[in-house]
Design an enzyme around this catalytic site. Structure first.
Site, PDB file in Angstrom:
ATOM      1  CB  ALA A  87       4.500 -10.354  -2.467  1.00  0.00           C
ATOM      2  CG  ASP A 176       2.339  -0.882   1.187  1.00  0.00           C
ATOM      3  OD1 ASP A 176       1.598  -1.479   1.977  1.00  0.00           O
ATOM      4  OD2 ASP A 176       1.935   0.021   0.412  1.00  0.00           O
ATOM      5  CB  VAL A 177       5.698  -6.081  -1.098  1.00  0.00           C
ATOM      6  CG1 VAL A 177       4.732  -5.993  -2.282  1.00  0.00           C
ATOM      7  CG2 VAL A 177       6.891  -6.956  -1.435  1.00  0.00           C
ATOM      8  CB  THR A 210      -6.892  11.936   1.310  1.00  0.00           C
ATOM      9  OG1 THR A 210      -5.746  11.176   1.735  1.00  0.00           O
ATOM     10  CG2 THR A 210      -6.473  12.928   0.262  1.00  0.00           C
ATOM     11  CD  GLU A 268      -3.007   5.677   3.336  1.00  0.00           C
ATOM     12  OE1 GLU A 268      -1.921   5.142   3.082  1.00  0.00           O
ATOM     13  OE2 GLU A 268      -3.495   6.589   2.638  1.00  0.00           O
TER      14      GLU A 268
HETATM   15  C1  UD2 Z   1      -1.711   3.088  -0.494  1.00  0.00           C
HETATM   16  C2  UD2 Z   1      -0.950   2.746   0.749  1.00  0.00           C
HETATM   17  C3  UD2 Z   1      -1.120   1.265   1.032  1.00  0.00           C
HETATM   18  C4  UD2 Z   1      -2.576   0.955   1.242  1.00  0.00           C
HETATM   19  C5  UD2 Z   1      -3.373   1.394   0.032  1.00  0.00           C
HETATM   20  C6  UD2 Z   1      -4.867   1.295   0.324  1.00  0.00           C
HETATM   21  C7  UD2 Z   1       0.848   4.384   0.861  1.00  0.00           C
HETATM   22  C8  UD2 Z   1       2.186   4.781   0.438  1.00  0.00           C
HETATM   23  N1  UD2 Z   1       0.425   3.142   0.501  1.00  0.00           N
HETATM   24  O1  UD2 Z   1      -0.917   2.411  -1.507  1.00  0.00           O
HETATM   25  O2  UD2 Z   1      -0.408   0.873   2.176  1.00  0.00           O
HETATM   26  O3  UD2 Z   1      -3.017   1.601   2.423  1.00  0.00           O
HETATM   27  O4  UD2 Z   1      -3.089   2.760  -0.344  1.00  0.00           O
HETATM   28  O5  UD2 Z   1      -5.620   2.031  -0.576  1.00  0.00           O
HETATM   29  O6  UD2 Z   1       0.175   5.132   1.535  1.00  0.00           O
HETATM   30  N2  UD2 Z   1      -0.823  -5.972  -2.733  1.00  0.00           N
HETATM   31  C9  UD2 Z   1      -0.456  -7.176  -3.336  1.00  0.00           C
HETATM   32  N3  UD2 Z   1      -0.979  -7.487  -4.559  1.00  0.00           N
HETATM   33  C10 UD2 Z   1      -1.847  -6.696  -5.220  1.00  0.00           C
HETATM   34  C11 UD2 Z   1      -2.207  -5.462  -4.613  1.00  0.00           C
HETATM   35  C12 UD2 Z   1      -1.664  -5.121  -3.370  1.00  0.00           C
HETATM   36  O7  UD2 Z   1       0.329  -7.937  -2.785  1.00  0.00           O
HETATM   37  O8  UD2 Z   1      -2.267  -7.042  -6.328  1.00  0.00           O
HETATM   38  C13 UD2 Z   1      -0.283  -5.661  -1.399  1.00  0.00           C
HETATM   39  C14 UD2 Z   1       1.191  -5.223  -1.456  1.00  0.00           C
HETATM   40  O9  UD2 Z   1       1.832  -5.614  -0.255  1.00  0.00           O
HETATM   41  C15 UD2 Z   1       1.092  -3.716  -1.564  1.00  0.00           C
HETATM   42  C16 UD2 Z   1      -0.095  -3.438  -0.626  1.00  0.00           C
HETATM   43  O10 UD2 Z   1      -0.984  -4.549  -0.837  1.00  0.00           O
HETATM   44  O11 UD2 Z   1       2.309  -3.122  -1.145  1.00  0.00           O
HETATM   45  C17 UD2 Z   1      -0.843  -2.112  -0.874  1.00  0.00           C
HETATM   46  O12 UD2 Z   1      -1.258  -2.012  -2.221  1.00  0.00           O
HETATM   47  P1  UD2 Z   1      -0.711  -0.840  -3.158  1.00  0.00           P
HETATM   48  O13 UD2 Z   1       0.732  -0.645  -2.845  1.00  0.00           O
HETATM   49  O14 UD2 Z   1      -1.058  -1.136  -4.557  1.00  0.00           O
HETATM   50  O15 UD2 Z   1      -1.535   0.381  -2.642  1.00  0.00           O
HETATM   51  P2  UD2 Z   1      -1.201   1.965  -2.924  1.00  0.00           P
HETATM   52  O16 UD2 Z   1       0.041   2.091  -3.725  1.00  0.00           O
HETATM   53  O17 UD2 Z   1      -2.403   2.680  -3.406  1.00  0.00           O
END
Ligand code: UD2
Length: 319
Positions: A87, A176-177, A210, A268
């Protein structure tokens, strides 16, 4: 003599009655047992979804396991499950709901050590841990790109397992958080190498996955290959297997950086490439990572863990 005949007769009837009673008691026990085992068998059948892969790994859905039985089996092994969560920046706002809901649903009754990585330890909320659950907070440097935060997790996990966890845990999950638990996530999820099927693609044909399609990237998967599309938001397994996974993905991302390429879905994409050549020994259905914004689906009888809705432009350090 009359009295002794009476006694004999009485004794005879007494024995007869005891025998009949005993006979019916045994019969009842047997039918109860039959019913029980029949009940257990009918409990683990789903015909609307695949519950095994072509390489014979189970795919865990509601009604494919008996929670009481599986808890009983694993209880005897005295296991510890390490769980990592990151986080950084504004993502600390997701911690309260993540931890509070985890304490209601995540490996309840089993030993869990959470390792929380954050650049803002002062923003970690006070959440009461359940019995045998503990939280360790680790400070990490802030980063300017959300993609670097997301991908950087692989290296931190690799080092955590290498340097600390060997004698501390049996299994590890990396989550993920920006998520919330809604229902049981328990020992049915444990395995040597565990992947979670992405909620957007569990029902989609392979050509819509993807995957990274540029051959220049180490995450490249050619058209016509690949089994499932896995989420980067949750994966796990034994320490040894997850160590190998994180080390491989970290090394391949490093090569991509040196070649000035970043895989389409970051770590991913590399995770999916890894799972193609290192098949997971257990798959978790999208019950184990749904999306709050997704509509329901007939196959999803229980949502256990779900991505909460978030405004990317508002929470991420860059767009
Ligand atoms: C997808 C994936 C994620 C990751 C990402 C990479 C799913 C549901 N989720 O989510 O696991 O593979 O794509 O492109 O497939 N984080 C922070 N601070 C930040 C940004 C990220 O702590 O400013 C951490 C946090 O734990 C977060 C994780 O990184 O849960 C992944 O980031 P995301 O949730 O923004 O990525 P997302 O939603 O595109």
């Amino acid at each position: 003599p009359c009295l002794s005949r009476c006694y004999s007769l009485f004794f005879f009837f007494f024995c007869l009655l005891t025998f009949i009673h005993f006979f019916f008691y045994c019969f009842k026990l047997q039918t109860a047992d039959n019913r029980k085992s029949h009940h257990q068998v009918s409990n683990v059948i789903r015909t609307d979804v695949a519950s095994v892969t072509s390489w014979l790994a189970p795919i865990i859905w509601e009604e494919t396991f008996d929670a009481t039985l599986i808890d009983f089996i694993y209880k005897q092994q005295n296991l510890t499950i390490a769980t990592t969560v990151f986080a950084l920046g504004k993502y600390t706002r997701f911690l309260k709901e993540f931890l509070e809901s985890a304490e209601q649903h995540y490996f309840v009754g089993f030993r869990v050590n959470y390792y929380l990585f954050t650049d803002l330890p002062e923003e970690v909320p006070e959440v009461k841990m359940g019995e045998n659950h503990s939280l360790t907070v680790r400070k990490v440097p802030s980063m300017n790109r959300w993609q670097d935060i997301s991908m950087g997790r692989m290296e931190i996990l690799e080092k955590l397992i290498e340097n600390e966890l060997a004698s501390e845990a049996d299994y590890i999950f990396c989550l993920d958080v920006d998520t919330k638990f809604y229902s049981r996530w328990g020992v049915e999820s444990l395995g040597r190498l565990v992947g979670v099927i992405h909620p957007w693609f569990f029902d989609a044909p392979r050509d819509q996955f993807t995957y990274e399609r540029r051959p220049e990237s180490k995450a490249y998967i050619p058209a016509g290959e690949g089994d499932y599309y896995f989420t980067g938001a949750a994966f796990g397994g034994s320490l040894e297997d997850v160590h190998h996974l994180t080390k491989t993905c970290r090394a391949e991302m490093k090569i991509d950086i040196a070649n000035s390429i970043e895989a389409i879905w970051h770590e991913e994409s590399h995770l999916n490439k890894y799972f193609l050549y290192n098949k997971p020994s257990k798959l978790l259905s999208p019950e184990y990572l749904w999306r709050d914004i997704n509509a329901g689906a007939a196959q999803i009888k229980v949502v256990r863990f779900s991505h909460v809705a978030k405004n990317n432009a508002e929470v991420r350090p860059n767009v």
